[in-house]
Motif scaffolding. Sequence first.
Motif, PDB file in Angstrom:
ATOM      1  N   THR A 133       0.820  -1.211   0.000  1.00  0.00           N
ATOM      2  CA  THR A 133       0.000   0.000   0.000  1.00  0.00           C
ATOM      3  C   THR A 133       0.853   1.260   0.000  1.00  0.00           C
ATOM      4  OG1 THR A 133      -1.847   1.146   1.088  1.00  0.00           O
ATOM      5  CG2 THR A 133      -0.245   0.104   2.533  1.00  0.00           C
ATOM      6  N   HIS A 134       0.364   2.244  -0.715  1.00  0.00           N
ATOM      7  CA  HIS A 134       0.924   3.591  -0.676  1.00  0.00           C
ATOM      8  C   HIS A 134      -0.191   4.482  -0.132  1.00  0.00           C
ATOM      9  CE1 HIS A 134       3.286   7.099  -1.614  1.00  0.00           C
ATOM     10  NE2 HIS A 134       2.210   7.633  -2.171  1.00  0.00           N
ATOM     11  N   TRP A 185     -14.555   3.002  -1.986  1.00  0.00           N
ATOM     12  CA  TRP A 185     -13.743   1.948  -2.569  1.00  0.00           C
ATOM     13  C   TRP A 185     -13.969   1.995  -4.071  1.00  0.00           C
ATOM     14  CZ3 TRP A 185     -10.540  -1.079   0.352  1.00  0.00           C
ATOM     15  CH2 TRP A 185     -10.690  -0.959   1.740  1.00  0.00           C
ATOM     16  N   GLU A 225     -11.936   1.877  -8.396  1.00  0.00           N
ATOM     17  CA  GLU A 225     -10.877   1.397  -9.287  1.00  0.00           C
ATOM     18  C   GLU A 225     -10.511  -0.051  -8.967  1.00  0.00           C
ATOM     19  OE1 GLU A 225      -7.638   4.238  -9.528  1.00  0.00           O
ATOM     20  OE2 GLU A 225      -9.050   5.899  -9.239  1.00  0.00           O
ATOM     21  N   SER A 277      -5.500  -4.746  -7.889  1.00  0.00           N
ATOM     22  CA  SER A 277      -5.335  -3.388  -7.348  1.00  0.00           C
ATOM     23  C   SER A 277      -6.697  -2.769  -7.032  1.00  0.00           C
ATOM     24  CB  SER A 277      -4.581  -2.497  -8.340  1.00  0.00           C
ATOM     25  OG  SER A 277      -5.331  -2.344  -9.526  1.00  0.00           O
ATOM     26  N   HIS A 278      -6.678  -1.806  -6.144  1.00  0.00           N
ATOM     27  CA  HIS A 278      -7.869  -1.010  -5.844  1.00  0.00           C
ATOM     28  C   HIS A 278      -7.452   0.249  -5.085  1.00  0.00           C
ATOM     29  CE1 HIS A 278      -7.615  -3.810  -2.359  1.00  0.00           C
ATOM     30  NE2 HIS A 278      -8.050  -2.779  -1.651  1.00  0.00           N
ATOM     31  N   ARG A 279      -8.429   1.097  -4.851  1.00  0.00           N
ATOM     32  CA  ARG A 279      -8.166   2.395  -4.213  1.00  0.00           C
ATOM     33  C   ARG A 279      -9.203   2.634  -3.124  1.00  0.00           C
ATOM     34  NH1 ARG A 279      -9.449   8.039  -4.871  1.00  0.00           N
ATOM     35  NH2 ARG A 279      -7.581   9.317  -4.991  1.00  0.00           N
ATOM     36  N   GLU A 306     -10.472   5.876  -0.500  1.00  0.00           N
ATOM     37  CA  GLU A 306     -10.343   7.292  -0.150  1.00  0.00           C
ATOM     38  C   GLU A 306     -11.320   7.619   0.970  1.00  0.00           C
ATOM     39  OE1 GLU A 306     -10.232  10.652  -3.139  1.00  0.00           O
ATOM     40  OE2 GLU A 306     -12.139  11.082  -2.138  1.00  0.00           O
ATOM     41  N   VAL A 337      -5.829   8.652   1.438  1.00  0.00           N
ATOM     42  CA  VAL A 337      -5.943   7.978   0.147  1.00  0.00           C
ATOM     43  C   VAL A 337      -4.959   6.816   0.140  1.00  0.00           C
ATOM     44  CG1 VAL A 337      -5.725   8.192  -2.358  1.00  0.00           C
ATOM     45  CG2 VAL A 337      -6.569  10.135  -1.011  1.00  0.00           C
ATOM     46  N   THR A 343      -3.654   3.509  -2.221  1.00  0.00           N
ATOM     47  CA  THR A 343      -3.661   2.701  -3.432  1.00  0.00           C
ATOM     48  C   THR A 343      -2.996   1.385  -3.074  1.00  0.00           C
ATOM     49  OG1 THR A 343      -1.638   3.801  -4.152  1.00  0.00           O
ATOM     50  CG2 THR A 343      -3.692   4.613  -5.068  1.00  0.00           C
ATOM     51  N   THR A 354      -1.784  -2.616  -4.199  1.00  0.00           N
ATOM     52  CA  THR A 354      -1.391  -3.536  -5.258  1.00  0.00           C
ATOM     53  C   THR A 354      -1.121  -4.897  -4.616  1.00  0.00           C
ATOM     54  OG1 THR A 354      -0.304  -1.697  -6.385  1.00  0.00           O
ATOM     55  CG2 THR A 354       0.239  -3.917  -7.149  1.00  0.00           C
TER      56      THR A 354
END
Length: 195
Positions: free
Chosen positions: A55-56, A160, A162, A167-169, A171, A187, A189, A191
Amino acid sequence: MRHSLRRIGVLFLFCLAGYWMPASTAFTQMATAPVAEKARDGQHDFDFNFGSWKTHIQRLQNPLTGSKTWVEMNGTVVVRKVWDGRGQLEEIEADSSKGHFEGLTLFLYNPESHQWSQDFASSEDGSLGTPMIGEFKDGRGELISQEQFKGRTILVRGVWSEIKADSHRFEQAFSDDGGKTWEPNFVATLTRLAK
């Protein structure tokens, strides 16, 4: 003869009360009556989230103050299935120049309301917060809660999006004007890590 008169009297009373109608009218009304839409079973909406992730994370410092200062973190997220997928437990560990971050998220599916709750706890205070509640529509999950923040009641929204196989996001955003405007403050992101 008495029974016939009694039946005619009962039919007359039903007609006066509005209970009798020709069969064709009754069938027409039944056929055109609106049918309640069956709620979608969303208990597998969060299945994409199971597994281990890189995660970032970006966290806004001092939300709802006009701050533009973001802290960036990198780490891992591990999500385990609970109750055959109707719940899940997510563990987050990430590091930044500001230090180490650990979090725990509990997701639970309510089969009656067909909605999910998302409840977060930080290792800093060790207590679960107010859960966000919501559901998925068209591949996008939106959950909302009402919480106290610095003495004010605000809305908190988690989205939730993308969502792909690897992968998903996520926010999180705050609103202090009843949902007219939203300020993102977290936020992530994600992988998927190779097995």
